[in-house]
Enzyme design. Sequence first.
Site, PDB file in Angstrom:
ATOM      1  N   ASP A 188      17.649  47.216  15.606  1.00 44.95           N
ATOM      2  CA  ASP A 188      17.210  45.974  16.205  1.00 44.95           C
ATOM      3  C   ASP A 188      18.193  45.094  16.447  1.00 44.95           C
ATOM      4  O   ASP A 188      19.345  45.103  15.751  1.00 44.95           O
ATOM      5  CB  ASP A 188      16.062  45.502  15.279  1.00 44.95           C
ATOM      6  CG  ASP A 188      15.312  44.373  16.093  1.00 44.95           C
ATOM      7  OD1 ASP A 188      15.338  44.309  17.262  1.00 44.95           O
ATOM      8  OD2 ASP A 188      14.532  43.459  15.477  1.00 44.95           O
ATOM      9  N   ARG A 194      19.774  40.874  21.718  1.00 42.84           N
ATOM     10  CA  ARG A 194      20.730  39.763  21.331  1.00 42.84           C
ATOM     11  C   ARG A 194      22.052  39.721  21.282  1.00 42.84           C
ATOM     12  O   ARG A 194      22.990  39.066  21.705  1.00 42.84           O
ATOM     13  CB  ARG A 194      20.041  39.145  20.191  1.00 42.84           C
ATOM     14  CG  ARG A 194      18.802  38.356  20.075  1.00 42.84           C
ATOM     15  CD  ARG A 194      18.198  38.256  18.723  1.00 42.84           C
ATOM     16  NE  ARG A 194      17.667  39.535  18.422  1.00 42.84           N
ATOM     17  CZ  ARG A 194      17.230  39.688  17.219  1.00 42.84           C
ATOM     18  NH1 ARG A 194      17.247  39.003  16.230  1.00 42.84           N
ATOM     19  NH2 ARG A 194      16.600  40.818  16.962  1.00 42.84           N
ATOM     20  N   TRP A 195      22.458  40.901  21.113  1.00 44.26           N
ATOM     21  CA  TRP A 195      24.018  41.655  20.971  1.00 44.26           C
ATOM     22  C   TRP A 195      24.485  41.232  22.382  1.00 44.26           C
ATOM     23  O   TRP A 195      25.614  40.673  22.897  1.00 44.26           O
ATOM     24  CB  TRP A 195      24.005  42.786  20.413  1.00 44.26           C
ATOM     25  CG  TRP A 195      25.504  43.487  20.481  1.00 44.26           C
ATOM     26  CD1 TRP A 195      26.102  43.500  19.210  1.00 44.26           C
ATOM     27  CD2 TRP A 195      26.176  43.946  21.547  1.00 44.26           C
ATOM     28  NE1 TRP A 195      27.590  44.039  19.571  1.00 44.26           N
ATOM     29  CE2 TRP A 195      27.512  44.292  20.787  1.00 44.26           C
ATOM     30  CE3 TRP A 195      25.957  44.233  22.856  1.00 44.26           C
ATOM     31  CZ2 TRP A 195      28.634  44.960  21.872  1.00 44.26           C
ATOM     32  CZ3 TRP A 195      27.069  44.882  23.586  1.00 44.26           C
ATOM     33  CH2 TRP A 195      28.264  45.204  23.033  1.00 44.26           C
ATOM     34  N   ARG A 208      20.453  43.097  28.863  1.00 47.65           N
ATOM     35  CA  ARG A 208      19.849  43.970  27.771  1.00 47.65           C
ATOM     36  C   ARG A 208      20.262  45.355  27.545  1.00 47.65           C
ATOM     37  O   ARG A 208      20.448  45.857  26.563  1.00 47.65           O
ATOM     38  CB  ARG A 208      18.342  43.770  27.691  1.00 47.65           C
ATOM     39  CG  ARG A 208      17.870  42.335  27.553  1.00 47.65           C
ATOM     40  CD  ARG A 208      16.354  42.126  27.526  1.00 47.65           C
ATOM     41  NE  ARG A 208      15.931  43.038  26.552  1.00 47.65           N
ATOM     42  CZ  ARG A 208      15.635  42.849  25.255  1.00 47.65           C
ATOM     43  NH1 ARG A 208      16.279  41.590  24.789  1.00 47.65           N
ATOM     44  NH2 ARG A 208      15.252  43.725  24.197  1.00 47.65           N
ATOM     45  N   HIS A 225      21.401  48.192  24.692  1.00 47.00           N
ATOM     46  CA  HIS A 225      21.027  49.432  24.417  1.00 47.00           C
ATOM     47  C   HIS A 225      22.168  50.683  24.354  1.00 47.00           C
ATOM     48  O   HIS A 225      22.109  51.675  23.600  1.00 47.00           O
ATOM     49  CB  HIS A 225      19.771  49.683  25.322  1.00 47.00           C
ATOM     50  CG  HIS A 225      18.672  48.869  24.956  1.00 47.00           C
ATOM     51  ND1 HIS A 225      18.365  48.559  23.536  1.00 47.00           N
ATOM     52  CD2 HIS A 225      17.863  48.199  25.839  1.00 47.00           C
ATOM     53  CE1 HIS A 225      17.143  47.581  23.613  1.00 47.00           C
ATOM     54  NE2 HIS A 225      16.836  47.579  25.111  1.00 47.00           N
ATOM     55  N   ARG A 277       7.665  46.397  27.950  1.00 48.03           N
ATOM     56  CA  ARG A 277       8.796  45.745  28.268  1.00 48.03           C
ATOM     57  C   ARG A 277       8.946  45.892  29.686  1.00 48.03           C
ATOM     58  O   ARG A 277       8.402  46.566  30.337  1.00 48.03           O
ATOM     59  CB  ARG A 277       9.865  46.291  27.364  1.00 48.03           C
ATOM     60  CG  ARG A 277       9.797  45.981  26.123  1.00 48.03           C
ATOM     61  CD  ARG A 277      11.367  46.127  25.434  1.00 48.03           C
ATOM     62  NE  ARG A 277      11.189  45.820  23.947  1.00 48.03           N
ATOM     63  CZ  ARG A 277      12.185  45.399  23.263  1.00 48.03           C
ATOM     64  NH1 ARG A 277      13.408  45.756  23.460  1.00 48.03           N
ATOM     65  NH2 ARG A 277      12.033  45.192  22.096  1.00 48.03           N
ATOM     66  N   LEU A 304      21.954  67.740   8.721  1.00 44.09           N
ATOM     67  CA  LEU A 304      21.553  66.365   8.909  1.00 44.09           C
ATOM     68  C   LEU A 304      20.087  66.616  10.018  1.00 44.09           C
ATOM     69  O   LEU A 304      20.260  67.036  10.984  1.00 44.09           O
ATOM     70  CB  LEU A 304      22.266  65.388   9.657  1.00 44.09           C
ATOM     71  CG  LEU A 304      21.555  63.981   9.806  1.00 44.09           C
ATOM     72  CD1 LEU A 304      21.361  63.345   8.442  1.00 44.09           C
ATOM     73  CD2 LEU A 304      22.516  63.249  10.767  1.00 44.09           C
ATOM     74  N   GLU A 337      12.240  51.566  -0.106  1.00 44.00           N
ATOM     75  CA  GLU A 337      13.277  50.595  -0.274  1.00 44.00           C
ATOM     76  C   GLU A 337      13.672  50.067   1.054  1.00 44.00           C
ATOM     77  O   GLU A 337      14.040  50.762   1.779  1.00 44.00           O
ATOM     78  CB  GLU A 337      14.402  50.699  -1.298  1.00 44.00           C
ATOM     79  CG  GLU A 337      14.127  51.450  -2.573  1.00 44.00           C
ATOM     80  CD  GLU A 337      13.359  50.210  -3.397  1.00 44.00           C
ATOM     81  OE1 GLU A 337      13.617  48.992  -3.407  1.00 44.00           O
ATOM     82  OE2 GLU A 337      12.433  50.697  -4.130  1.00 44.00           O
TER      83      GLU A 337
HETATM   84  C1  FPP Z   1      15.547  47.143  19.433  1.00 46.10           C
HETATM   85  O1  FPP Z   1      16.381  46.115  19.876  1.00 46.10           O
HETATM   86  C2  FPP Z   1      16.126  48.310  20.279  1.00 46.10           C
HETATM   87  C3  FPP Z   1      15.153  49.236  20.938  1.00 46.10           C
HETATM   88  C4  FPP Z   1      13.949  48.723  21.525  1.00 46.10           C
HETATM   89  C5  FPP Z   1      15.961  50.307  21.492  1.00 46.10           C
HETATM   90  C6  FPP Z   1      16.696  51.257  20.467  1.00 46.10           C
HETATM   91  C7  FPP Z   1      17.267  52.210  21.435  1.00 46.10           C
HETATM   92  C8  FPP Z   1      18.655  52.848  21.381  1.00 46.10           C
HETATM   93  C9  FPP Z   1      19.666  51.950  20.506  1.00 46.10           C
HETATM   94  C10 FPP Z   1      18.931  53.746  22.120  1.00 46.10           C
HETATM   95  C11 FPP Z   1      19.184  55.100  21.307  1.00 46.10           C
HETATM   96  C12 FPP Z   1      18.504  55.970  22.136  1.00 46.10           C
HETATM   97  C13 FPP Z   1      18.073  57.241  21.543  1.00 46.10           C
HETATM   98  C14 FPP Z   1      16.684  57.881  22.270  1.00 46.10           C
HETATM   99  C15 FPP Z   1      18.866  58.185  20.883  1.00 46.10           C
HETATM  100  P1  FPP Z   1      15.827  44.942  20.857  1.00 46.10           P
HETATM  101  O2  FPP Z   1      16.090  45.171  22.351  1.00 46.10           O
HETATM  102  O3  FPP Z   1      14.424  44.517  20.577  1.00 46.10           O
HETATM  103  O4  FPP Z   1      16.662  43.780  20.513  1.00 46.10           O
HETATM  104  P2  FPP Z   1      16.324  42.046  20.422  1.00 46.10           P
HETATM  105  O5  FPP Z   1      15.224  41.942  19.443  1.00 46.10           O
HETATM  106  O6  FPP Z   1      17.918  41.634  20.164  1.00 46.10           O
HETATM  107  O7  FPP Z   1      16.020  41.766  21.797  1.00 46.10           O
END
Ligand code: FPP
Length: 251
Positions: free
Chosen positions: A22, A26-27, A35, A39, A73, A133, A205
């Site tokens: 998550d 915001r990053w 956004r 990702h 989204r 893994l 945990e």
């Molecule tokens: C949540 O952050 C993140 C997601 C909904 C997507 C996570 C996906 C990846 C990192 C890509 C990896 C992909 C694969 C298939 C290997 P958010 O967008 O909700 O962040 P925010 O809460 O700051 O808006």
Amino acid sequence: MSPDQKDSLPERIPTHVGIIMDGNGRWAQARGLPRLAGHRAGTENLRRVIAACIEFGIKYLTIYAFSTENWARPTDEVQGLLKIFESVIDNELQELYDQGVQLRHLGRLDRLKPDFRAKVLKAIEFTRQNDRLVLNIAFNYGGRDEIVCAIQAMIRDGVDADAVNDELVSQYLFTAGIPDPDLIIRTSGELRASNFLIWQGAYSEWYFPATYWPDFDRQELLRALHEFSQRQRRYGLTGEQIKTQKKKKQA
Ligand code: FPP
């Protein structure tokens, strides 16, 4: 984590770690970026975390990449996340294979285009023999949806009501054959399960670092492992009972 712990591994390493990645949005926002840039940075970070999991001897890693609710989204973000998933398979598969990673998918593939679905299944088959893994990608995954699917399948199989127990339900989940997660990490300071491994995480945990996912590095993972090793897992028993059990095991 004390300075002398900084680089050493704790004695007790979780077998299975789940991560809710998550904070990508915001990053990106904090840097004035779209956004999807978050990702993409999150995907880059995933490579580093996979390498660290292998280094630390973690056997199963489950990542929450796209939930059943994420379809709501904005369309460009959904399309972008689908593209990222596809590009991971197109561009990273050989490296994952060489690292000894076995890919698995948790969730439903039915909303993906047939050629993309075929690609995912091929990638899973390609890495099937790897055992360093197991990387479970939860994509179009929801914990409630998983339980609904399990109930439907049990009914279709004609399972007798009296035969239904914890173990049988586990066998009908997407995670059949995979041990329950010992540790679940949710980055970015949010304190929710958000439909992630809600059955399997009953006795996990939880660890909630404030760091946004793209910045959650090897050192942060190591910190999480140290924190995990300090926890006493009681599974409903008392602390005293756990200590007695431990002594008996050591004797
Ligand atoms: C949540 O952050 C993140 C997601 C909904 C997507 C996570 C996906 C990846 C990192 C890509 C990896 C992909 C694969 C298939 C290997 P958010 O967008 O909700 O962040 P925010 O809460 O700051 O808006």
